[in-house]
Enzyme design. Sequence first.
Site, PDB file in Angstrom:
ATOM      1  N   HIS A  54       1.028  -1.067   0.038  1.00  0.00           N
ATOM      2  CA  HIS A  54       0.081  -0.178   0.151  1.00  0.00           C
ATOM      3  C   HIS A  54       0.672   1.141   0.046  1.00  0.00           C
ATOM      4  CE1 HIS A  54      -3.589  -2.491   1.063  1.00  0.00           C
ATOM      5  NE2 HIS A  54      -2.407  -3.054   1.836  1.00  0.00           N
ATOM      6  N   SER A  95      16.861  21.570 -14.431  1.00  0.00           N
ATOM      7  CA  SER A  95      15.551  22.229 -14.800  1.00  0.00           C
ATOM      8  C   SER A  95      16.044  23.710 -15.459  1.00  0.00           C
ATOM      9  CB  SER A  95      14.969  22.408 -13.512  1.00  0.00           C
ATOM     10  OG  SER A  95      14.200  23.938 -13.560  1.00  0.00           O
ATOM     11  N   LYS A 112      17.896  21.354  -9.421  1.00  0.00           N
ATOM     12  CA  LYS A 112      17.148  19.986  -9.699  1.00  0.00           C
ATOM     13  C   LYS A 112      17.780  19.152 -10.423  1.00  0.00           C
ATOM     14  CE  LYS A 112      13.329  19.211  -9.452  1.00  0.00           C
ATOM     15  NZ  LYS A 112      11.991  19.543  -9.965  1.00  0.00           N
ATOM     16  N   GLU A 161      11.066   8.532 -16.195  1.00  0.00           N
ATOM     17  CA  GLU A 161       9.821   9.008 -16.436  1.00  0.00           C
ATOM     18  C   GLU A 161       9.321   8.832 -17.991  1.00  0.00           C
ATOM     19  OE1 GLU A 161       9.510  13.216 -14.543  1.00  0.00           O
ATOM     20  OE2 GLU A 161      11.495  12.939 -14.769  1.00  0.00           O
TER      21      GLU A 161
END
Length: 464
Positions: free
Chosen positions: A157, A278, A284, A291
């Site tokens: 979970h 970024s 970043k 992704e």
Amino acid sequence: MKNVTWSSRFTKQIDAEVLDFSQSLSIDIVLYDVDIRVTSAHVQMLSSCGHIKASEAKAIIKGLNTVKKMAENDKLPWSIEYEDVHMNIENALVGIIGDLGKKIHLGRSRNDLVTTDLRLYLRDFIDLYLLKLRETQYVLANMAKEHSDSLFPGFTHMQVAQPVTFGHHLLAWNEMLFRDETRLLHTREIMNMMPLGSAALSGTSLKIDRKMVAKSLGFKSITLNSMDAVSDRDYVCDFAYANSMIMMHLSRISEELVLWMNPQFGLVDLDEGFCTGSSIMPQKKNPDVPELIRGKTGSVYGSLMGLLTLMKGLPLTYNRDMQEDKTLILESIDTTMSCLSLLPRLISTMKLNKNKGIEIASGFFSTATDLAEYLSKKGMPFRTSHHVVGDIVKFCEKKSLQLSDLTIDELKGFSALISNDVYKALDPMTCIKSRTGVGETSPASVTKQANAVLARLKKSGFKK
Ligand code: ARG
């Protein structure tokens, strides 16, 4: 407008827009190599069965080799006026060796040719896939050995559940990829039947030797019903499904990598070569590769849906709709292969943050189940143990303590069965070491399993 092979019964030329609409050359041009292989095998067989002379076969095969070289050197005058790769190659051959080239289509049709080509083409891709899948399994098994005793949080979970070893988690990924390998081998088996000679749909009046063609192209057997043979695209759907399953696995792995790399987890660090920054936030480091793999999964599922829908309403036998199969499967292969190709390097270059693994795996009452089992080993019914430990967790939560922070007297207050050996039972290292069964999380089990994977890879012929 050129005079295409089927044009003699027409009084009018094909509409220019329709020609552009219906051509498949822009997609099936990649089949040129297999198309030439298939035609060469067919011509050999025609000669051996006495339908053309040996000298003619020799000249045709020489011509086909020239066509191949021209194609390889970008010298072949491809034209959509010949619709597809098959008719372009035939036309180029006739251009080189003259009317003799017109003998190659005896005893066959484009309907059986296209599916013979496609089977060969996809079969070669499956072999490439197998290589990449095995390479990834090799990486995973070796990393699993290296991390056979690295503590790592196991989740259910998406909540910390029980401690595991990082090696155990890597071997879980390995199982997914092993199933993909098995599925691909099955798909390979299904497509490894030779349809040529089924001709348009009913076979041919010529006595031909289909088994000879099958043997020379490395097919295991010949297809057994000419009508099915020209209209069957199950193997294309099977491959698209195998691709979808691979992508589903890669996407799940990617999702885990994205989560683990989030500084709030901080469990792994992906190599900088696989990340980007970024344009506005200087700090970043983003996990773009996983992704993108996760994102590309959708289009691979789309190809499968497209293929299943393409086939669902088609009566026997060949229908032109089926030309669309190549657009769908080639796109699916392209995407899956690009992800599969990055995978072994993405994984082998990632670094585990061992301390974070220990920290998260040791917190969040992760050894509560072991405490319940400790009580049951001393005679308490498990449901009762579960209840007692639930009370202990509630107590700890109120006081912001971990289970092992409690004093022996506090613990004894919950059950007289608890004694000093309880602290050992609460140690996450004890927990993982106690799970020694097949496929369980102990360092010994992980090492054994990883060695079994490496032995299997070696047996399959994989070499690093
Ligand atoms: N380009 C066609 C395809 O890919 C080849 C078969 C064409 N057959 C036909 N009868 N028009 O399906």
